[in-house]
Design a protein around this motif. Structure first.
Motif, mmCIF file in Angstrom:
data_model
loop_
_atom_site.group_PDB
_atom_site.id
_atom_site.type_symbol
_atom_site.label_atom_id
_atom_site.label_comp_id
_atom_site.label_asym_id
_atom_site.label_seq_id
_atom_site.Cartn_x
_atom_site.Cartn_y
_atom_site.Cartn_z
ATOM 1 N N LEU A 54 41.518 50.072 33.162
ATOM 2 C CA LEU A 54 42.339 49.648 34.298
ATOM 3 C C LEU A 54 41.471 49.436 35.542
ATOM 4 O O LEU A 54 41.682 48.495 36.318
ATOM 5 C CB LEU A 54 43.412 50.714 34.570
ATOM 6 N N ILE A 55 40.471 50.281 35.718
ATOM 7 C CA ILE A 55 39.571 50.131 36.875
ATOM 8 C C ILE A 55 38.789 48.818 36.763
ATOM 9 O O ILE A 55 38.621 48.085 37.743
ATOM 10 C CB ILE A 55 38.617 51.349 36.962
ATOM 11 N N VAL A 56 38.339 48.503 35.555
ATOM 12 C CA VAL A 56 37.616 47.236 35.367
ATOM 13 C C VAL A 56 38.524 46.062 35.734
ATOM 14 O O VAL A 56 38.109 45.134 36.457
ATOM 15 C CB VAL A 56 37.124 47.107 33.902
ATOM 16 N N ASP A 57 39.762 46.119 35.252
ATOM 17 C CA ASP A 57 40.688 45.031 35.578
ATOM 18 C C ASP A 57 40.944 44.959 37.081
ATOM 19 O O ASP A 57 41.023 43.864 37.654
ATOM 20 C CB ASP A 57 42.014 45.246 34.840
ATOM 21 N N ALA A 58 41.062 46.113 37.713
ATOM 22 C CA ALA A 58 41.316 46.130 39.160
ATOM 23 C C ALA A 58 40.149 45.517 39.919
ATOM 24 O O ALA A 58 40.345 44.754 40.876
ATOM 25 C CB ALA A 58 41.548 47.578 39.622
ATOM 26 N N VAL A 59 38.929 45.831 39.466
ATOM 27 C CA VAL A 59 37.741 45.264 40.130
ATOM 28 C C VAL A 59 37.734 43.739 39.971
ATOM 29 O O VAL A 59 37.483 42.993 40.932
ATOM 30 C CB VAL A 59 36.454 45.886 39.539
ATOM 31 N N VAL A 60 38.031 43.283 38.767
ATOM 32 C CA VAL A 60 38.047 41.832 38.523
ATOM 33 C C VAL A 60 39.072 41.156 39.420
ATOM 34 O O VAL A 60 38.781 40.148 40.083
ATOM 35 C CB VAL A 60 38.349 41.549 37.026
ATOM 36 N N LEU A 61 40.263 41.747 39.482
ATOM 37 C CA LEU A 61 41.315 41.122 40.293
ATOM 38 C C LEU A 61 40.992 41.209 41.785
ATOM 39 O O LEU A 61 41.309 40.288 42.549
ATOM 40 C CB LEU A 61 42.656 41.801 40.001
ATOM 41 N N THR A 62 40.358 42.288 42.199
ATOM 42 C CA THR A 62 39.962 42.411 43.601
ATOM 43 C C THR A 62 38.997 41.298 44.009
ATOM 44 O O THR A 62 39.005 40.837 45.151
ATOM 45 C CB THR A 62 39.298 43.784 43.833
ATOM 46 N N LEU A 63 38.181 40.883 43.052
ATOM 47 C CA LEU A 63 37.245 39.795 43.341
ATOM 48 C C LEU A 63 37.922 38.426 43.264
ATOM 49 O O LEU A 63 37.639 37.544 44.081
ATOM 50 C CB LEU A 63 36.074 39.838 42.342
ATOM 51 N N VAL A 64 38.803 38.276 42.305
ATOM 52 C CA VAL A 64 39.325 36.936 42.032
ATOM 53 C C VAL A 64 40.491 36.568 42.962
ATOM 54 O O VAL A 64 40.594 35.430 43.404
ATOM 55 C CB VAL A 64 39.756 36.826 40.546
ATOM 56 N N VAL A 65 41.350 37.540 43.255
ATOM 57 C CA VAL A 65 42.552 37.237 44.056
ATOM 58 C C VAL A 65 42.185 36.665 45.436
ATOM 59 O O VAL A 65 42.759 35.641 45.844
ATOM 60 C CB VAL A 65 43.455 38.494 44.158
ATOM 61 N N PRO A 66 41.274 37.261 46.193
ATOM 62 C CA PRO A 66 40.924 36.647 47.484
ATOM 63 C C PRO A 66 40.330 35.237 47.332
ATOM 64 O O PRO A 66 40.581 34.371 48.172
ATOM 65 C CB PRO A 66 39.880 37.607 48.067
ATOM 66 N N ILE A 67 39.576 35.063 46.270
ATOM 67 C CA ILE A 67 39.009 33.721 46.057
ATOM 68 C C ILE A 67 40.135 32.722 45.815
ATOM 69 O O ILE A 67 40.126 31.606 46.356
ATOM 70 C CB ILE A 67 38.023 33.746 44.867
#
Lengths: 203, 144
Positions: free
Chosen positions: B16-29
């Motif tokens: 879940l942490i890995v997914d959260a990190v990915v989304l934290t990077l992708v969502v602002p982009i």
């Protein structure tokens, strides 16, 4: 063949061998040449034994006149046959002697050169080559190697499908191994956490 | 349940942490990238583009989890830690169940995280939302 070969026959053999190597003479030796050699040899023998034969000349001349005069073509043919046979034999022996002489001479020369010349040349030349030639060659060639050869090799290697596949396999193997280790560690952590949880609530 | 075929709490939280990190990077982009590019070209991004990107960025996590659980059962975090979401009978999740599971998790994160404690005593390591949606999280590779 061990006794020293006559110089003339050796020269004849060498000449014939050279002629055959240069394809000026065929194999076997032409009959004309054999006849000429035979005649020359016979003439030489005749001259050599002239004095010894001088006493019998008159008698032989008479006998020859008796035997030959009625049949001159047969005498001539016998003479030519004998000359051809003798010349052929002489040439063959000369060839063999020349071959042997060349082989022995070459072997002796090579052995002598290996024993006396080459070591000295190598000993004398090596420091000179190392001190003077090699640095010049390296300093002259290295820029070319750096600018032209190395990039070409790197480019070839980078385009080589086998190298790419090898690197990809290694990278994939490293990633796979790291991922599997991570998964094993997380699984062990799951088990430990649950064990601790159960112990806590049992106690 | 040592040696279980189901993923435990540590593994699931790590994924879940890995997914959260990915989304934290992708969502602002996703939210700011296209308007910024538009602004760089023409000077000012239109309002509809900004709104569209905001909506897409807001929907992205739900689509990310929902579509990946539906398609492969594995998000990027699941791929890294070797976990996959399945129905209790072992079949793939359907699209509705996947999207609902994702929506509940993202809209009620506290409930989601609190429900993860259920993993510790459930025989099949099911969290609260797994019981709710009839799912399990399997471990894909088990070498130990």
């Amino acid at each position: 063949m061990n006794e020293r070969a006559p110089l003339g026959r050796l020269a004849l053999g060498a000449t014939v061998l050279a002629g055959q190597r240069l394809r000026l003479l065929g194999k076997p030796v032409p009959e004309t040449l054999a006849v000429l050699v035979g005649v020359a040899e016979r003439g030489r023998d005749t001259a050599r034994h002239a004095l010894r034969r001088a006493e019998d000349t008159a008698k032989k001349a008479r006998d020859t006149a008796k035997n030959v005069s009625p049949r001159p073509p047969k005498r001539v043919r016998e003479f030519l046959d004998e000359a051809r046979s003798r010349g052929t034999k002489t040439i063959r022996v000369g060839q063999l002697e020349a071959k042997g002489w060349f082989a022995r001479t070459m072997d002796d020369s090579i052995r002598w050169a290996e024993r006396n010349v080459i070591p000295r040349v190598v000993d004398d030349m090596t420091p000179h080559i190392v001190k003077n030639v090699v640095p010049k060659v390296i300093s002259g060639v290295m820029p070319q190697i750096r600018t032209q050869v190395v990039p070409m090799i790197i480019e070839d290697l980078s385009k080589d499908e086998r190298i790419r596949r090898l690197i990809a396999e290694q990278s994939h193997g490293i990633v796979t191994e790291a991922t599997e280790e991570l998964q094993e560690n997380s699984a062990r952590a799951d088990d430990r956490l649950e064990d601790s949880f159960r112990k806590l609530f049992k106690a | 349940m040592p040696g279980s075929d189901y993923a435990g709490l540590v593994t699931r939280m790590a994924a879940l942490i890995v997914d959260a990190v990915v989304l934290t990077l992708v969502v602002p982009i996703m939210a700011n990238g296209p308007p910024s590019m538009w602004a760089a070209i023409t000077g000012e991004a239109p309002g509809w583009l900004k709104s569209l990107c905001q909506i897409a960025a807001a929907l992205l996590p739900i689509l990310y989890f929902g579509l990946l659980w539906w398609g492969t059962g594995q998000t990027l975090g699941g791929l890294v830690f070797g976990t996959m979401v399945r129905r209790q009978d072992g079949e793939h999740l359907g699209p509705i169940r996947s999207l609902l599971r994702a929506a509940v998790g993202l809209l009620l994160p506290i409930v989601w995280l609190a429900g993860m404690v259920f993993v510790l005593w459930d025989p099949r390591r099911r969290a609260l939302h797994d019981r709710l949606f009839g799912t399990v999280v399997l471990r894909k590779v088990r070498r130990v």
